[in-house]
Design a protein around this motif. Structure first.
Motif, PDB file in Angstrom:
ATOM      1  N   ILE A  20       0.834  -1.209   0.000  1.00 51.50           N
ATOM      2  CA  ILE A  20       0.000   0.000   0.000  1.00 51.50           C
ATOM      3  C   ILE A  20       0.865   1.253   0.000  1.00 51.50           C
ATOM      4  O   ILE A  20       0.600   2.208  -0.746  1.00 51.50           O
ATOM      5  N   ASP A  21       1.905   1.280   0.836  1.00 50.02           N
ATOM      6  CA  ASP A  21       2.779   2.455   0.893  1.00 50.02           C
ATOM      7  C   ASP A  21       3.464   2.704  -0.450  1.00 50.02           C
ATOM      8  O   ASP A  21       3.691   3.859  -0.832  1.00 50.02           O
ATOM      9  N   ARG A  22       3.776   1.644  -1.161  1.00 50.76           N
ATOM     10  CA  ARG A  22       4.493   1.785  -2.426  1.00 50.76           C
ATOM     11  C   ARG A  22       3.560   2.041  -3.611  1.00 50.76           C
ATOM     12  O   ARG A  22       3.833   2.900  -4.452  1.00 50.76           O
ATOM     13  N   ASP A  23       2.454   1.297  -3.656  1.00 54.90           N
ATOM     14  CA  ASP A  23       1.586   1.299  -4.841  1.00 54.90           C
ATOM     15  C   ASP A  23       0.216   1.914  -4.608  1.00 54.90           C
ATOM     16  O   ASP A  23      -0.591   1.983  -5.537  1.00 54.90           O
ATOM     17  N   GLY A  24      -0.050   2.345  -3.389  1.00 56.87           N
ATOM     18  CA  GLY A  24      -1.363   2.899  -3.090  1.00 56.87           C
ATOM     19  C   GLY A  24      -2.371   1.803  -2.794  1.00 56.87           C
ATOM     20  O   GLY A  24      -2.124   0.618  -3.021  1.00 56.87           O
ATOM     21  N   ALA A  26      -5.045   1.054  -4.285  1.00 59.69           N
ATOM     22  CA  ALA A  26      -5.486   0.337  -5.486  1.00 59.69           C
ATOM     23  C   ALA A  26      -4.541  -0.811  -5.830  1.00 59.69           C
ATOM     24  O   ALA A  26      -4.950  -1.759  -6.522  1.00 59.69           O
ATOM     25  N   GLY A  27      -3.308  -0.741  -5.351  1.00 61.91           N
ATOM     26  CA  GLY A  27      -2.344  -1.784  -5.653  1.00 61.91           C
ATOM     27  C   GLY A  27      -2.425  -2.993  -4.750  1.00 61.91           C
ATOM     28  O   GLY A  27      -1.740  -4.005  -4.990  1.00 61.91           O
ATOM     29  N   LEU A  28      -3.250  -2.911  -3.709  1.00 59.98           N
ATOM     30  CA  LEU A  28      -3.357  -4.026  -2.770  1.00 59.98           C
ATOM     31  C   LEU A  28      -4.163  -5.160  -3.386  1.00 59.98           C
ATOM     32  O   LEU A  28      -5.308  -4.975  -3.794  1.00 59.98           O
ATOM     33  N   SER A  29      -3.572  -6.327  -3.445  1.00 56.78           N
ATOM     34  CA  SER A  29      -4.252  -7.525  -3.920  1.00 56.78           C
ATOM     35  C   SER A  29      -3.576  -8.732  -3.294  1.00 56.78           C
ATOM     36  O   SER A  29      -2.437  -8.638  -2.795  1.00 56.78           O
ATOM     37  N   MET A  30      -4.254  -9.857  -3.325  1.00 58.74           N
ATOM     38  CA  MET A  30      -3.642 -11.078  -2.800  1.00 58.74           C
ATOM     39  C   MET A  30      -2.371 -11.400  -3.586  1.00 58.74           C
ATOM     40  O   MET A  30      -1.353 -11.815  -3.010  1.00 58.74           O
ATOM     41  N   GLN A  56      -8.049  -5.807   7.217  1.00 62.68           N
ATOM     42  CA  GLN A  56      -8.248  -5.727   8.660  1.00 62.68           C
ATOM     43  C   GLN A  56      -6.915  -5.844   9.398  1.00 62.68           C
ATOM     44  O   GLN A  56      -6.661  -5.129  10.375  1.00 62.68           O
ATOM     45  N   LEU A  57      -6.039  -6.738   8.933  1.00 65.06           N
ATOM     46  CA  LEU A  57      -4.730  -6.900   9.557  1.00 65.06           C
ATOM     47  C   LEU A  57      -3.893  -5.634   9.412  1.00 65.06           C
ATOM     48  O   LEU A  57      -3.165  -5.246  10.333  1.00 65.06           O
ATOM     49  N   VAL A  58      -4.007  -4.970   8.257  1.00 63.40           N
ATOM     50  CA  VAL A  58      -3.250  -3.735   8.036  1.00 63.40           C
ATOM     51  C   VAL A  58      -3.727  -2.631   8.976  1.00 63.40           C
ATOM     52  O   VAL A  58      -2.916  -1.914   9.583  1.00 63.40           O
ATOM     53  N   VAL A  59      -5.045  -2.481   9.101  1.00 62.97           N
ATOM     54  CA  VAL A  59      -5.590  -1.451   9.991  1.00 62.97           C
ATOM     55  C   VAL A  59      -5.144  -1.712  11.426  1.00 62.97           C
ATOM     56  O   VAL A  59      -4.745  -0.782  12.144  1.00 62.97           O
ATOM     57  N   GLU A  60      -5.170  -2.974  11.838  1.00 65.54           N
ATOM     58  CA  GLU A  60      -4.728  -3.295  13.190  1.00 65.54           C
ATOM     59  C   GLU A  60      -3.239  -2.972  13.359  1.00 65.54           C
ATOM     60  O   GLU A  60      -2.835  -2.437  14.404  1.00 65.54           O
ATOM     61  N   LEU A  61      -2.439  -3.258  12.350  1.00 65.67           N
ATOM     62  CA  LEU A  61      -1.008  -2.976  12.445  1.00 65.67           C
ATOM     63  C   LEU A  61      -0.762  -1.482  12.630  1.00 65.67           C
ATOM     64  O   LEU A  61       0.038  -1.076  13.481  1.00 65.67           O
ATOM     65  N   PRO A  96      -0.950   7.316   4.978  1.00 62.93           N
ATOM     66  CA  PRO A  96      -2.234   7.938   4.635  1.00 62.93           C
ATOM     67  C   PRO A  96      -3.097   7.126   3.680  1.00 62.93           C
ATOM     68  O   PRO A  96      -4.324   7.232   3.710  1.00 62.93           O
ATOM     69  N   ALA A  97      -2.482   6.295   2.841  1.00 62.83           N
ATOM     70  CA  ALA A  97      -3.279   5.499   1.904  1.00 62.83           C
ATOM     71  C   ALA A  97      -4.134   4.469   2.623  1.00 62.83           C
ATOM     72  O   ALA A  97      -5.108   3.950   2.061  1.00 62.83           O
ATOM     73  N   VAL A  98      -3.794   4.177   3.883  1.00 63.74           N
ATOM     74  CA  VAL A  98      -4.553   3.195   4.669  1.00 63.74           C
ATOM     75  C   VAL A  98      -5.806   3.813   5.271  1.00 63.74           C
ATOM     76  O   VAL A  98      -6.744   3.104   5.651  1.00 63.74           O
ATOM     77  N   VAL A  99      -5.834   5.140   5.351  1.00 64.10           N
ATOM     78  CA  VAL A  99      -6.916   5.821   6.068  1.00 64.10           C
ATOM     79  C   VAL A  99      -8.313   5.370   5.630  1.00 64.10           C
ATOM     80  O   VAL A  99      -9.171   5.104   6.481  1.00 64.10           O
ATOM     81  N   PRO A 100      -8.613   5.249   4.337  1.00 60.93           N
ATOM     82  CA  PRO A 100      -9.962   4.818   3.957  1.00 60.93           C
ATOM     83  C   PRO A 100     -10.355   3.449   4.522  1.00 60.93           C
ATOM     84  O   PRO A 100     -11.541   3.184   4.744  1.00 60.93           O
TER      85      PRO A 100
END
Length: 208
Positions: A20-24, A26-30, A56-61, A96-100
């Motif tokens: 997410i930090d690198r690609d935003g 939209a770049g998050l996928s399995m 969910q794991l990212v938000v918790e982190l 900040p990309a995690v905020v949503p």
């Protein structure tokens, strides 16, 4: 690719956060997270069910880095709330990309729940309870999440603000004037003066 012997939730979250930090967002996928971990996509499904669980794991982190201990009990309640908000903002602004994602998952993350519990304790001690406490907590969260998105992701920051100053004043007199003033207002000043307005509103509601 060989599958690692074992992966913890923290390792999975760290890999997803790196994507997410690198690609935003939209770049998050399995597939992207599996590649980050050096494993196959199918192997990743042995650890998590889907992208939602990864989120969910990212938000918790991210929330786990927030100090959720109660602030100085002798400080005024508004100052204590500001302390809690500052801690949350610092953690979220680092990614900040995690905020949503916090909108969808904050009620499922233990660290986020602990932050809210501490804030609710301060509000209760200040005499804000019942339905007013519901509005107060949600108002604070809405302000923090919205302000961070506006600062880092919103169209009113940076080039967006400059673009508004170039609009025809005859059509948008107040927008163009406000955009010109915006250049003199730093991010910290904007955030904390806005927060002070929110807290003053709570003070008024508390005394009503």
């Amino acid at each position: 690719m060989p599958r690692p012997r074992s992966l913890t939730h923290a390792q999975l979250a760290s890999a997803a956060l790196a994507v997410i930090d690198r690609d935003g967002l939209a770049g998050l996928s399995m597939r992207a997270v599996a590649k980050e971990l050096g494993m196959s996509t199918m192997a990743l499904y042995r650890y998590v069910d889907d992208r939602e669980e990864l989120e969910q794991l990212v938000v918790e982190l991210v929330h786990s880095t927030v100090d959720t201990r109660a602030p100085d009990p002798d400080a005024p309640w508004r100052e204590r709330v500001e302390t809690m908000v500052r801690r949350l903002r610092d953690a979220m602004s680092a990614h900040p990309a995690v905020v949503p994602l916090t909108l969808a998952h904050r009620h499922r993350t233990p660290s986020g729940l602990r932050w809210s519990e501490t804030v609710l304790t301060v509000l209760t001690e200040a005499g804000i309870d019942g339905e007013r406490r519901v509005v107060a907590l949600r108002g604070l969260l809405s302000y923090v999440i919205g302000a961070i998105q506006l600062e880092h992701l919103g169209p009113l920051s940076g080039a967006g603000t400059r673009a508004i100053t170039e609009l025809p004043p005859s059509a948008y007199p107040l927008m163009t004037e406000t955009a010109r003033y915006a250049g003199n207002v730093g991010a910290d000043r904007e955030f904390f003066e806005g927060l002070a307005m929110v807290l003053r509103g709570m003070e008024t509601a508390r005394e009503a």
